[in-house]
Design a protein around this motif. Structure first.
Motif, PDB file in Angstrom:
ATOM      1  N   TYR A 294       0.838  -1.213   0.000  1.00 60.77           N
ATOM      2  CA  TYR A 294       0.000   0.000   0.000  1.00 60.77           C
ATOM      3  C   TYR A 294       0.867   1.255   0.000  1.00 60.77           C
ATOM      4  CZ  TYR A 294      -4.460  -2.371   0.388  1.00 60.77           C
ATOM      5  OH  TYR A 294      -5.566  -3.129   0.118  1.00 60.77           O
ATOM      6  N   GLY A 295       1.967   1.198   0.756  1.00 59.97           N
ATOM      7  CA  GLY A 295       2.869   2.363   0.804  1.00 59.97           C
ATOM      8  C   GLY A 295       3.366   2.704  -0.595  1.00 59.97           C
ATOM      9  N   LEU A 296       3.756   1.675  -1.340  1.00 58.28           N
ATOM     10  CA  LEU A 296       4.250   1.893  -2.712  1.00 58.28           C
ATOM     11  C   LEU A 296       3.131   2.410  -3.606  1.00 58.28           C
ATOM     12  CD1 LEU A 296       6.441  -1.315  -3.184  1.00 58.28           C
ATOM     13  CD2 LEU A 296       7.262   1.038  -3.348  1.00 58.28           C
ATOM     14  N   MET A 297       1.970   1.752  -3.485  1.00 56.78           N
ATOM     15  CA  MET A 297       0.853   2.089  -4.376  1.00 56.78           C
ATOM     16  C   MET A 297       0.432   3.540  -4.174  1.00 56.78           C
ATOM     17  SD  MET A 297      -2.479  -0.211  -4.855  1.00 56.78           S
ATOM     18  CE  MET A 297      -3.379   0.221  -3.397  1.00 56.78           C
ATOM     19  N   GLU A 298       0.339   3.939  -2.900  1.00 61.15           N
ATOM     20  CA  GLU A 298      -0.201   5.277  -2.622  1.00 61.15           C
ATOM     21  C   GLU A 298       0.828   6.392  -2.808  1.00 61.15           C
ATOM     22  OE1 GLU A 298      -2.163   4.615   1.145  1.00 61.15           O
ATOM     23  OE2 GLU A 298      -3.572   3.257   0.148  1.00 61.15           O
ATOM     24  N   SER A 299       2.089   6.012  -3.010  1.00 59.45           N
ATOM     25  CA  SER A 299       3.111   7.047  -3.236  1.00 59.45           C
ATOM     26  C   SER A 299       3.020   7.619  -4.649  1.00 59.45           C
ATOM     27  CB  SER A 299       4.510   6.463  -3.048  1.00 59.45           C
ATOM     28  OG  SER A 299       4.806   5.596  -4.132  1.00 59.45           O
ATOM     29  N   ASN A 300       2.396   6.843  -5.548  1.00 56.77           N
ATOM     30  CA  ASN A 300       2.326   7.219  -6.964  1.00 56.77           C
ATOM     31  C   ASN A 300       3.676   7.286  -7.653  1.00 56.77           C
ATOM     32  OD1 ASN A 300      -0.361   7.324  -7.626  1.00 56.77           O
ATOM     33  ND2 ASN A 300      -0.590   9.277  -6.498  1.00 56.77           N
ATOM     34  N   VAL A 301       4.696   6.702  -7.011  1.00 55.84           N
ATOM     35  CA  VAL A 301       6.027   6.652  -7.631  1.00 55.84           C
ATOM     36  C   VAL A 301       6.152   5.319  -8.379  1.00 55.84           C
ATOM     37  CG1 VAL A 301       8.485   6.385  -7.022  1.00 55.84           C
ATOM     38  CG2 VAL A 301       7.130   8.193  -5.958  1.00 55.84           C
ATOM     39  N   ASP A 302       6.784   5.321  -9.552  1.00 56.34           N
ATOM     40  CA  ASP A 302       7.016   4.063 -10.276  1.00 56.34           C
ATOM     41  C   ASP A 302       8.040   3.208  -9.514  1.00 56.34           C
ATOM     42  OD1 ASP A 302       5.330   5.093 -12.120  1.00 56.34           O
ATOM     43  OD2 ASP A 302       6.818   5.350 -13.697  1.00 56.34           O
ATOM     44  N   PHE A 303       7.872   1.903  -9.577  1.00 53.60           N
ATOM     45  CA  PHE A 303       8.787   1.055  -8.784  1.00 53.60           C
ATOM     46  C   PHE A 303       8.998  -0.319  -9.419  1.00 53.60           C
ATOM     47  CE2 PHE A 303       4.507   0.164  -7.305  1.00 53.60           C
ATOM     48  CZ  PHE A 303       4.479  -1.224  -7.242  1.00 53.60           C
ATOM     49  N   ILE A 304      10.153  -0.913  -9.053  1.00 54.29           N
ATOM     50  CA  ILE A 304      10.387  -2.351  -9.282  1.00 54.29           C
ATOM     51  C   ILE A 304      10.569  -2.935  -7.893  1.00 54.29           C
ATOM     52  CG2 ILE A 304      12.044  -4.081 -10.091  1.00 54.29           C
ATOM     53  CD1 ILE A 304      12.733  -2.170 -12.362  1.00 54.29           C
ATOM     54  N   TRP A 305       9.804  -3.953  -7.577  1.00 52.18           N
ATOM     55  CA  TRP A 305       9.871  -4.554  -6.234  1.00 52.18           C
ATOM     56  C   TRP A 305      10.292  -6.019  -6.381  1.00 52.18           C
ATOM     57  CZ3 TRP A 305       4.965  -5.057  -2.587  1.00 52.18           C
ATOM     58  CH2 TRP A 305       5.376  -5.599  -1.350  1.00 52.18           C
ATOM     59  N   VAL A 306      11.432  -6.343  -5.783  1.00 51.50           N
ATOM     60  CA  VAL A 306      11.873  -7.745  -5.761  1.00 51.50           C
ATOM     61  C   VAL A 306      11.233  -8.400  -4.545  1.00 51.50           C
ATOM     62  CG1 VAL A 306      13.838  -9.320  -5.569  1.00 51.50           C
ATOM     63  CG2 VAL A 306      14.070  -7.205  -6.890  1.00 51.50           C
ATOM     64  N   LEU A 307      10.241  -9.225  -4.813  1.00 48.47           N
ATOM     65  CA  LEU A 307       9.555  -9.945  -3.736  1.00 48.47           C
ATOM     66  C   LEU A 307       9.970 -11.416  -3.872  1.00 48.47           C
ATOM     67  CD1 LEU A 307       7.582  -9.477  -1.434  1.00 48.47           C
ATOM     68  CD2 LEU A 307       5.702  -9.817  -3.021  1.00 48.47           C
ATOM     69  N   ARG A 308      11.072 -11.704  -3.215  1.00 45.79           N
ATOM     70  CA  ARG A 308      11.713 -13.025  -3.316  1.00 45.79           C
ATOM     71  C   ARG A 308      10.780 -14.145  -2.836  1.00 45.79           C
ATOM     72  NH1 ARG A 308      14.533 -12.350   0.985  1.00 45.79           N
ATOM     73  NH2 ARG A 308      13.639 -14.147   2.034  1.00 45.79           N
ATOM     74  N   PRO A 309      10.848 -15.319  -3.439  1.00 49.90           N
ATOM     75  CA  PRO A 309      10.047 -16.431  -2.908  1.00 49.90           C
ATOM     76  C   PRO A 309      10.403 -16.644  -1.433  1.00 49.90           C
ATOM     77  CG  PRO A 309      11.104 -17.071  -4.964  1.00 49.90           C
ATOM     78  CD  PRO A 309      11.627 -15.706  -4.615  1.00 49.90           C
ATOM     79  N   ARG A 310       9.414 -16.901  -0.627  1.00 48.59           N
ATOM     80  CA  ARG A 310       9.554 -17.113   0.814  1.00 48.59           C
ATOM     81  C   ARG A 310      10.031 -15.874   1.576  1.00 48.59           C
ATOM     82  NH1 ARG A 310      11.982 -22.764   2.297  1.00 48.59           N
ATOM     83  NH2 ARG A 310      10.564 -22.617   4.044  1.00 48.59           N
TER      84      ARG A 310
END
Ligand code: UDX
Length: 473
Positions: free
Chosen positions: A310-326
């Motif tokens: 939510y923090g990323l979404m509501e910032s309105n900034v473009d992003f790449i998020w590495v959400l590693r397995p586990r």
């Protein structure tokens, strides 16, 4: 790259990293450097389970040897041996059990036998063991076989110094006593002052009787017997700490250790398959995208992940998020809030793993929301990307102190648990107000310092030569 010199003495080093991403990467890159420019024969020792994970992540390199494509002209021998546990044993999920096996299970005997075989049968003769500082029996094995031992330290010198002086922390009441002091620590040689909350997380834990704690404590006894310490840092970055440590033992700051450009992408070390983000980044304006990664080990609760999302979404900034397995150990099917990927579609990419170097070096990247793993800090400084710091465990707290307080190339994300409102506000202020400001000025100075250290005559370059001169004697 420096050409190997045929007049120089040939050394044969056995290199043994911890089987973790943040330890494997610098060990591989350092091995390549020694073999390609310093007349070294390398025997790189690792474990079957790790080899299996690497080759599954990158089937292109599905061979018996991760160095096979870098072999031309280099004498690097690769051995992936069983670690004595079944291949399917969940080492990531049962970390403390695995460390227990390394500490007082069968790992020592296995290594002892393997190194004996190599010492007896190798040509040229093995003369040095370059072994991760966290193996609690490193120097013992080296001494047994008459080898020089170089303890390979993959974190900043500050962290080494704090662990080394753990007895002082205890004596002064900052660790392992009933009423822990909260005032600044100002008695560690080479450290002006450090706030107790910036110590490594293991020194804050209530239960310090785990295998991980015992392994750290034992390793720092063992390190006292090492002939040398090789540290992936730069003298000019941590001069006071390094000077103080040099009074105690031969420590060589030889960083930053990266893969040379000519060998880049030739040796694959990734434990997860890398998603390509470059095409997407190519559509974004310069310095507009926030890169988010918490490294290879940090775990979160499902709720933390949701707050970050939510923090990323509501910032309105473009992003790449590495959400590693586990990232969340006991993952549910819906890690991200329902509809998250549709909502951020076009504005954000969520990937399990990527080529961090390629991403950070892309002009569209404007900031790095990082856990402050030491390799990530070095990557970020090298590519001049300011950091938004969110340390999770281990050395990441003192690393953050260096980044934020000492070098001023990053700011803190939040004090406690991440909450969406704070995350949103911090991301906005970091990406919008801080863009092109003080942080960038400081980071570009540091980048020059890192580059200079690796040049001929630079501190890290000289220190590496000095280490080799010691071996020559
Ligand atoms: C942890 C500690 O935090 C670190 O300080 C210590 O030295 C090693 O153990 P880790 O969580 O793995 O490290 O983080 P980090 O040290 O940053 O290493 C991660 C490595 O993986 C870096 O080399 C980075 O370039 C690489 N990486 C990360 C990728 O290649 N792709 C990714 O998507 C994320």
């Amino acid at each position: 790259m420096e050409a190997p010199n045929s007049d120089k003495k040939v050394h044969h080093a056995i290199v043994l990293p911890l089987p973790l991403q943040g330890h494997l990467n610098p060990a591989v890159n350092f091995s390549l450097k020694l073999a390609s420019s310093k007349n070294f024969t390398i025997t790189f020792l690792t474990f079957e389970f790790l080899h299996q994970q690497i080759t599954q992540a990158c089937p292109r390199d599905n061979s018996d040897d991760i160095f096979s494509r870098a072999r031309t002209g280099l004498d690097i021998r690769y051995r992936a041996i069983p670690d004595g546990l079944p291949l399917e044993f969940d080492r990531a999920g049962k970390g403390d059990e695995f460390v227990g096996w390394c500490l007082h299970g069968g790992m020592f005997d296995l290594m002892d036998k393997e190194i004996e075989k190599l010492v007896l049968n190798s040509n040229p003769k093995v003369d040095v063991l370059i072994i991760d500082s966290f193996y609690p029996w490193a120097s013992k094995i080296a001494k047994k076989f008459g080898l020089r031992s170089a303890s390979f330290w993959t974190e900043p010198a500050l962290v080494f110094n704090l662990y080394y002086h753990i007895h002082l922390l205890k004596q002064h009441g900052h660790f392992d006593c009933p009423d822990i002091r909260k005032d600044p620590i100002d008695y560690i040689p080479g450290v002006d002052s450090i706030d107790p909350q910036d110590l490594m997380s293991y020194l804050h834990d209530k239960d310090i009787s785990t295998n991980i704690h015992n392994s750290i404590f034992q390793s720092f006894q063992e390190i006292r017997l090492a002939d040398y310490v090789l540290c992936n840092t730069v003298e000019e970055l941590e001069s006071n700490t390094i000077l103080a440590l040099q009074d105690i033992m031969p420590i060589f700051a030889i960083g930053p250790i990266f893969q040379s450009e000519s060998l880049e992408n030739i040796v694959s070390t990734s434990l997860w398959a890398k998603s390509n983000c470059l095409e997407w980044l190519g559509t974004k304006p310069n310095c507009s995208v926030l890169y988010v990664s918490f490294g290879s080990l940090a775990n979160f609760t499902q709720n933390d992940v949701v707050e970050i999302a939510y923090g990323l979404m509501e910032s309105n900034v473009d992003f790449i998020w590495v959400l590693r397995p586990r990232t969340v150990l006991h993952e549910s099917n819906h890690l991200l809030p329902m509809g998250f990927e549709d909502l951020v579609c076009g504005r954000g990419m969520v990937v399990p793993w990527t080529n961090q170097i390629a991403v950070l070096s892309h002009p569209a990247i404007g900031g790095f929301l990082t856990h402050c793993g030491w390799n990530s800090v070095l990557d970020s400084m090298w590519y001049e990307v300011p950091m938004l710091c969110f340390p999770v465990f281990s050395d990441q707290f003192p690393n953050q102190k260096l980044v934020v307080d000492d070098w001023k190339v990053g700011i803190n994300l939040c004090k406690e648990k991440p909450l969406r409102k704070e995350i949103t506000a911090q991301i906005k202020s970091f990406m919008i107000q801080h863009k092109g400001n003080e942080l960038r000025k400081h980071i570009s100075v540091l980048r020059k310092l890192l580059g200079n250290a690796l040049e001929d005559g630079g501190s890290s370059s000289k220190n590496l030569d000095l280490f080799i001169e010691h071996l020559d004697q």
